[in-house]
Design a protein around this motif. Structure first.
Motif, PDB file in Angstrom:
ATOM      1  N   GLY A 114      35.926  33.762  44.200  1.00 43.76           N
ATOM      2  CA  GLY A 114      36.978  32.516  43.825  1.00 43.76           C
ATOM      3  C   GLY A 114      36.515  31.606  42.745  1.00 43.76           C
ATOM      4  N   TYR A 115      37.467  30.863  42.221  1.00 41.87           N
ATOM      5  CA  TYR A 115      36.647  29.713  40.606  1.00 41.87           C
ATOM      6  C   TYR A 115      37.473  28.329  41.274  1.00 41.87           C
ATOM      7  CZ  TYR A 115      36.706  27.511  36.516  1.00 41.87           C
ATOM      8  OH  TYR A 115      36.153  26.477  35.375  1.00 41.87           O
ATOM      9  N   TYR A 116      36.634  27.861  42.057  1.00 39.13           N
ATOM     10  CA  TYR A 116      36.920  26.559  42.094  1.00 39.13           C
ATOM     11  C   TYR A 116      36.746  25.419  41.969  1.00 39.13           C
ATOM     12  CZ  TYR A 116      36.933  29.339  46.710  1.00 39.13           C
ATOM     13  OH  TYR A 116      37.517  30.129  48.322  1.00 39.13           O
ATOM     14  N   GLU A 117      37.687  24.645  42.055  1.00 42.47           N
ATOM     15  CA  GLU A 117      37.842  23.247  40.598  1.00 42.47           C
ATOM     16  C   GLU A 117      37.757  22.221  42.070  1.00 42.47           C
ATOM     17  OE1 GLU A 117      39.973  21.611  37.284  1.00 42.47           O
ATOM     18  OE2 GLU A 117      38.538  23.233  36.812  1.00 42.47           O
ATOM     19  N   ASP A 118      37.664  21.471  42.063  1.00 37.44           N
ATOM     20  CA  ASP A 118      37.212  20.465  43.172  1.00 37.44           C
ATOM     21  C   ASP A 118      37.793  21.426  44.161  1.00 37.44           C
ATOM     22  OD1 ASP A 118      36.420  18.494  41.577  1.00 37.44           O
ATOM     23  OD2 ASP A 118      38.726  18.064  40.905  1.00 37.44           O
ATOM     24  N   GLY A 132      41.644  30.387  40.594  1.00 33.82           N
ATOM     25  CA  GLY A 132      41.328  31.859  40.194  1.00 33.82           C
ATOM     26  C   GLY A 132      40.716  32.177  40.756  1.00 33.82           C
ATOM     27  N   SER A 133      40.518  33.522  41.130  1.00 38.07           N
ATOM     28  CA  SER A 133      39.866  35.165  41.892  1.00 38.07           C
ATOM     29  C   SER A 133      39.914  36.092  41.178  1.00 38.07           C
ATOM     30  CB  SER A 133      40.564  35.262  43.389  1.00 38.07           C
ATOM     31  OG  SER A 133      39.678  36.366  44.050  1.00 38.07           O
ATOM     32  N   VAL A 134      38.548  37.526  41.674  1.00 39.67           N
ATOM     33  CA  VAL A 134      38.533  37.821  41.513  1.00 39.67           C
ATOM     34  C   VAL A 134      38.141  39.315  42.403  1.00 39.67           C
ATOM     35  CG1 VAL A 134      36.517  38.435  40.457  1.00 39.67           C
ATOM     36  CG2 VAL A 134      37.838  40.005  38.786  1.00 39.67           C
ATOM     37  N   THR A 184      34.545  48.900  38.895  1.00 43.13           N
ATOM     38  CA  THR A 184      36.277  48.281  38.636  1.00 43.13           C
ATOM     39  C   THR A 184      36.759  47.345  39.285  1.00 43.13           C
ATOM     40  OG1 THR A 184      36.208  50.390  39.652  1.00 43.13           O
ATOM     41  CG2 THR A 184      38.815  49.297  39.678  1.00 43.13           C
ATOM     42  N   ILE A 185      37.059  46.411  38.296  1.00 39.52           N
ATOM     43  CA  ILE A 185      37.556  45.113  38.396  1.00 39.52           C
ATOM     44  C   ILE A 185      39.505  45.433  39.295  1.00 39.52           C
ATOM     45  CG2 ILE A 185      38.058  43.226  37.105  1.00 39.52           C
ATOM     46  CD1 ILE A 185      36.122  43.263  35.243  1.00 39.52           C
ATOM     47  N   CYS A 186      38.846  45.482  39.849  1.00 38.93           N
ATOM     48  CA  CYS A 186      40.531  44.842  40.886  1.00 38.93           C
ATOM     49  C   CYS A 186      41.815  44.604  40.621  1.00 38.93           C
ATOM     50  CB  CYS A 186      40.560  45.537  42.532  1.00 38.93           C
ATOM     51  SG  CYS A 186      39.109  46.691  43.127  1.00 38.93           S
ATOM     52  N   ARG A 187      41.388  43.260  41.022  1.00 35.50           N
ATOM     53  CA  ARG A 187      42.875  42.256  41.162  1.00 35.50           C
ATOM     54  C   ARG A 187      42.205  40.931  39.809  1.00 35.50           C
ATOM     55  NH1 ARG A 187      45.433  42.706  46.057  1.00 35.50           N
ATOM     56  NH2 ARG A 187      43.742  44.927  46.992  1.00 35.50           N
ATOM     57  N   MET A 188      42.366  40.874  39.423  1.00 39.65           N
ATOM     58  CA  MET A 188      42.007  38.979  38.326  1.00 39.65           C
ATOM     59  C   MET A 188      43.557  38.280  38.674  1.00 39.65           C
ATOM     60  SD  MET A 188      40.284  37.169  36.178  1.00 39.65           S
ATOM     61  CE  MET A 188      39.282  38.316  35.213  1.00 39.65           C
ATOM     62  N   GLY A 210      39.995  28.548  30.968  1.00 37.13           N
ATOM     63  CA  GLY A 210      38.699  28.991  30.838  1.00 37.13           C
ATOM     64  C   GLY A 210      38.548  30.160  31.783  1.00 37.13           C
ATOM     65  N   VAL A 211      39.652  29.813  33.230  1.00 43.50           N
ATOM     66  CA  VAL A 211      39.440  30.597  34.501  1.00 43.50           C
ATOM     67  C   VAL A 211      39.100  32.124  34.417  1.00 43.50           C
ATOM     68  CG1 VAL A 211      40.105  30.793  36.866  1.00 43.50           C
ATOM     69  CG2 VAL A 211      40.033  28.325  35.466  1.00 43.50           C
ATOM     70  N   ALA A 212      40.316  32.331  33.579  1.00 44.51           N
ATOM     71  CA  ALA A 212      39.853  33.965  33.646  1.00 44.51           C
ATOM     72  C   ALA A 212      38.762  34.442  33.199  1.00 44.51           C
ATOM     73  CB  ALA A 212      41.812  34.907  32.873  1.00 44.51           C
ATOM     74  N   SER A 213      38.639  33.631  32.267  1.00 47.19           N
ATOM     75  CA  SER A 213      37.383  34.317  31.130  1.00 47.19           C
ATOM     76  C   SER A 213      36.141  34.316  31.710  1.00 47.19           C
ATOM     77  CB  SER A 213      37.270  33.531  30.108  1.00 47.19           C
ATOM     78  OG  SER A 213      37.774  33.846  28.677  1.00 47.19           O
ATOM     79  N   SER A 214      35.986  32.845  32.689  1.00 43.82           N
ATOM     80  CA  SER A 214      34.760  32.914  33.259  1.00 43.82           C
ATOM     81  C   SER A 214      34.925  33.916  34.311  1.00 43.82           C
ATOM     82  CB  SER A 214      34.702  31.090  34.221  1.00 43.82           C
ATOM     83  OG  SER A 214      34.299  30.479  33.607  1.00 43.82           O
ATOM     84  N   LEU A 215      35.683  33.979  35.318  1.00 43.90           N
ATOM     85  CA  LEU A 215      35.914  35.341  36.397  1.00 43.90           C
ATOM     86  C   LEU A 215      35.504  36.427  35.708  1.00 43.90           C
ATOM     87  CD1 LEU A 215      39.169  33.687  38.585  1.00 43.90           C
ATOM     88  CD2 LEU A 215      36.599  34.205  39.467  1.00 43.90           C
ATOM     89  N   LEU A 216      35.914  36.856  34.387  1.00 38.10           N
ATOM     90  CA  LEU A 216      35.961  38.409  33.842  1.00 38.10           C
ATOM     91  C   LEU A 216      33.991  37.760  33.478  1.00 38.10           C
ATOM     92  CD1 LEU A 216      37.169  40.760  32.538  1.00 38.10           C
ATOM     93  CD2 LEU A 216      37.611  39.975  30.738  1.00 38.10           C
ATOM     94  N   LYS A 217      33.640  37.339  33.461  1.00 34.63           N
ATOM     95  CA  LYS A 217      31.920  37.505  32.929  1.00 34.63           C
ATOM     96  C   LYS A 217      31.138  37.414  33.858  1.00 34.63           C
ATOM     97  CE  LYS A 217      33.157  34.157  28.802  1.00 34.63           C
ATOM     98  NZ  LYS A 217      31.997  32.782  28.537  1.00 34.63           N
TER      99      LYS A 217
END
Length: 156
Positions: free
Chosen positions: A55-59, A64-66, A76-80, A90-97
């Protein structure tokens, strides 16, 4: 901050399910297909998926989650998914990286999305993914599988 989601923690899994519902409803609308499998998940199906969720957490809010599955030959990246309140930040980019960094250098990375999901298609293309295969999933609805080879480490 990105950290693993504990699927045995009811609070975390319910937050993930709420995010997944919001995110995949948007994709369903974009591609014109309401039967996207993640829309039917429960805490049990998430736990049984064999996927690792991050999970991508802000405060302390899940923005977001991957999720990924790794075999000896590919990641395999199953879910984004990104909460709509955090789009274009930039949440999706951060999760993808982050997910890509889990792959062994030289390993194949796969990800798929509805062909008509332009934001996701553009994201994957931006990071060097190439369309590899298109699959019919319902009348007039296709899924595109994108692939990329994980970069070699600079330390070699």
């Amino acid at each position: 901050m990105i950290r693993q989601i504990d699927l045995n923690d009811n609070s975390q899994v319910l937050d993930l399910l709420m995010l997944q519902q919001l995110s995949y409803r948007i994709e369903a609308k974009l591609i014109g297909f309401k039967e996207i499998p993640p829309l039917w998940d429960s805490p049990k199906t998430l736990r049984d998926s064999g996927e690792l969720f991050f999970g991508y957490y802000e405060d302390d809010r899940l923005a977001g989650s991957v999720s990924v599955k790794q075999s000896p030959k590919e990641l395999t990246i199953c879910r984004m998914m990104v909460h709509s309140s955090y789009f274009r930040r930039g949440v999706a980019s951060s999760l993808l990286k982050f997910a890509e960094a889990l792959a062994i250098p030289g390993m194949l990375i796969k990800v798929s999305t509805g062909t008509k999901n332009e934001p996701a298609v553009n994201l994957y293309r931006k990071y060097g993914y190439q369309p590899d295969q298109t699959m019919d999933i319902a009348k007039g609805i296709t899924l595109t599988i994108f692939t990329k080879v994980a970069p070699q480490s600079d330390n070699l």
